[in-house]
Design an enzyme around this catalytic site. Structure first.
Site, PDB file in Angstrom:
ATOM      1  N   SER A 214      15.815  55.346   8.180  1.00 29.09           N
ATOM      2  CA  SER A 214      15.810  54.222   9.110  1.00 29.09           C
ATOM      3  C   SER A 214      15.796  54.721  10.553  1.00 29.09           C
ATOM      4  CB  SER A 214      17.053  53.350   8.891  1.00 29.09           C
ATOM      5  OG  SER A 214      17.028  52.752   7.620  1.00 29.09           O
ATOM      6  N   GLU A 287       8.248  47.653   3.804  1.00 29.46           N
ATOM      7  CA  GLU A 287       9.531  46.961   3.763  1.00 29.46           C
ATOM      8  C   GLU A 287      10.216  46.942   5.136  1.00 29.46           C
ATOM      9  OE1 GLU A 287      11.768  49.114   0.868  1.00 29.46           O
ATOM     10  OE2 GLU A 287      10.561  48.416  -0.823  1.00 29.46           O
ATOM     11  N   ARG A 290      14.767  46.189  10.069  1.00 33.94           N
ATOM     12  CA  ARG A 290      15.256  46.333  11.436  1.00 33.94           C
ATOM     13  C   ARG A 290      14.181  45.945  12.456  1.00 33.94           C
ATOM     14  NH1 ARG A 290      18.821  50.577  13.349  1.00 33.94           N
ATOM     15  NH2 ARG A 290      18.448  51.595  11.363  1.00 33.94           N
ATOM     16  N   ARG A 327      28.396  50.005  13.906  1.00 32.29           N
ATOM     17  CA  ARG A 327      27.416  51.084  13.921  1.00 32.29           C
ATOM     18  C   ARG A 327      27.732  52.197  14.939  1.00 32.29           C
ATOM     19  NH1 ARG A 327      22.679  50.091  15.341  1.00 32.29           N
ATOM     20  NH2 ARG A 327      21.678  51.571  13.912  1.00 32.29           N
ATOM     21  N   TYR A 331      28.062  55.895  13.035  1.00 25.17           N
ATOM     22  CA  TYR A 331      27.120  57.001  13.205  1.00 25.17           C
ATOM     23  C   TYR A 331      26.543  57.090  14.615  1.00 25.17           C
ATOM     24  CZ  TYR A 331      24.361  53.171  11.079  1.00 25.17           C
ATOM     25  OH  TYR A 331      23.836  51.947  10.727  1.00 25.17           O
ATOM     26  N   CYS A 358      42.495  47.990  16.751  1.00 25.91           N
ATOM     27  CA  CYS A 358      43.504  49.044  16.874  1.00 25.91           C
ATOM     28  C   CYS A 358      42.950  50.382  16.409  1.00 25.91           C
ATOM     29  CB  CYS A 358      44.744  48.664  16.071  1.00 25.91           C
ATOM     30  SG  CYS A 358      45.584  47.218  16.738  1.00 25.91           S
ATOM     31  N   GLU A 359      41.899  50.827  17.066  1.00 30.79           N
ATOM     32  CA  GLU A 359      41.264  52.112  16.798  1.00 30.79           C
ATOM     33  C   GLU A 359      40.739  52.677  18.108  1.00 30.79           C
ATOM     34  OE1 GLU A 359      40.976  53.692  13.909  1.00 30.79           O
ATOM     35  OE2 GLU A 359      41.649  52.108  12.542  1.00 30.79           O
TER      36      GLU A 359
END
Length: 429
Positions: A214, A287, A290, A327, A331, A358-359
């Site tokens: 992708s 296909e 996105r 996302r 990555y 909380c990250e």
């Protein structure tokens, strides 16, 4: 003033109103959209979606265009796809249920997935799904048994990993020999899969399938995969004395997320590169997911706090985050954003746009030049938010997922409603 579409905005996106200006989407100002539907919210330009469907359909009039439903799917989108003449890829029983709810003829549905359950396959067979993409020897056996029990001959494609690097992030690269998907061409597993499918009277070999990854922005990987898959198709036909009518070369065409990103080739250019390598008599399928859904949607957030830390920098916190766009955290996907609810003459100041979770890794946009006077209550707009964001959204920290609002010609309507706390509590016993 129109925004630059190459930077990931839908065509209707425009800045209007001078000093008291704002971003408009589908003819509606973002202040009005936020007041009516709240934030965070995904704003989807219906005309942009249909226009992108048309580009693929026009590029491949003699083949098949299967929309990759994992990018974004809901019953209304299924109806749009149907009206545009596209088929639909699904990869779970849930996506299949959405396809049916939207009225898609199951015969125009292709069922993917590397670990489809017996129940999912049984339902696909019962519904008359047009094609199942088999992904393992276990699945070939499982589907053979189910088709025999149903007294039908199920059409299948064999997913092949052609050993092609897509030059993308390892988490979204799928064409290498170490992929969890499909049958390795180089290891001889794909050839064995052809033999087993042809030996199963309850299965009909409708074609071969590959997908290399992708967010691909060059034609090299597509063309190489097409050449390898075409050679394998011809070799298989000679070995077994059969005709394999279709070659599905997957999707993966990238989009622009922010200024400076490489502009990907057009659907027509992709199809031309594939066609060069594929025998003329073979029906070609693609296909896209996105590249259709991604640029259609803008995510709107409201700024809650602006925090300046000496020696560190500025954090602009919004009312969404990794629950509606995981996302960047997963990555490193990179986005841009603009203050969309007002004009500003303030000089730019670099900021990091963060979410409410909380990250420490809950970051939406890094190193973003925003007006120095950005303040609580401002609306931030993030373009290119149509693919994988709502699909991958979660309830982390028990945050409810945002709605999807379709805009067109100055009107707006809900196509996916906002979750409520009652929705969350309904799951508990």
């Amino acid at each position: 003033m129109s925004l630059v579409i190459e930077n990931g905005w839908p065509r209707s996106a425009a800045w209007t109103g001078g000093e008291r200006g704002e971003l408009r989407l589908g003819g509606i100002g973002v202040r009005e959209l936020a007041a009516e539907f709240g934030t965070p919210v995904y704003v989807l330009d219906e005309e942009e979606f249909l226009a992108r469907c048309a580009l693929w359909r026009e590029a491949l009039p003699d083949g098949e265009v299967h929309y990759g439903g994992k990018a974004f799917l809901c019953p209304e989108v299924v109806r749009w796809l149907d009206s545009a003449g596209l088929c639909l890829d699904v990869c779970t029983g849930g996506e299949l249920a959405v396809a049916v709810a939207g009225g898609m003829d199951p015969a125009r549905v292709v069922f993917h997935g590397n670990n489809k359950s017996a129940a999912e396959l049984r339902r696909a067979v019962a519904l008359g799904v047009g094609c199942v993409v088999v992904d393992s020897f276990t699945e070939i056996e499982r589907l053979t048994t189910l088709a025999e029990e149903a007294g039908i001959r199920q059409r299948v494609m064999i997913r092949v990993t052609p050993g092609v690097s897509a030059h993308t992030h390892e988490f979204i690269a799928t064409g290498g020999d170490d992929s969890k998907f499909g049958f390795s061409l180089n290891a001889g597993l794909a050839a064995e899969a052809v033999r087993r499918v042809l030996a199963a009277p309850a299965l009909e070999l409708a074609g071969l399938h590959s997908h290399i990854g992708s967010q691909i922005t060059d034609l090299g990987g597509f063309a190489l995969a097409a050449r390898r898959m075409s050679a394998f198709l011809l070799d298989s036909e000679r070995e077994h004395g059969v005709t394999i009518p279709k070659l599905d070369l997957g999707g993966g065409l990238g989009i622009v997320h922010r200024p400076g990103d490489p502009v990907p080739p057009s659907p027509a250019e992709v199809v031309a590169a594939l066609r060069e390598a594929v025998p003329a008599r073979v029906r070609l399928a693609v296909e896209p997911g996105r590249s259709i859904a991604g640029p259609t949607t803008v995510a709107l957030y409201e700024v809650g706090t602006v925090k300046d830390i000496p020696g560190v920098g500025r954090y602009v916190s919004v009312d969404g985050g990794m629950s509606d766009n995981p996302r960047p955290a997963m990555y490193g996907a990179a986005y841009t954003a603009v203050v969309a609810s007002r004009a500003s003459q303030a000089p730019p100041r670099e900021a990091t746009v963060v979410g409410r979770h909380c990250e420490s890794g809950d970051v939406l946009v890094r190193d973003l030049p925003l007006p120095a006077d950005v303040r609580p209550g401002d609306l931030l707009a993030v373009p290119a938010s149509g693919a994988y964001q709502r699909s991958m959204a979660s309830n982390y920290n028990h945050v409810t997922r945002p709605p999807v609002i379709a805009v067109r010609d100055g009107s707006a309507r809900v196509i996916v409603r906002r979750e409520t706390e009652d929705d969350l509590l309904r799951l508990y016993t």
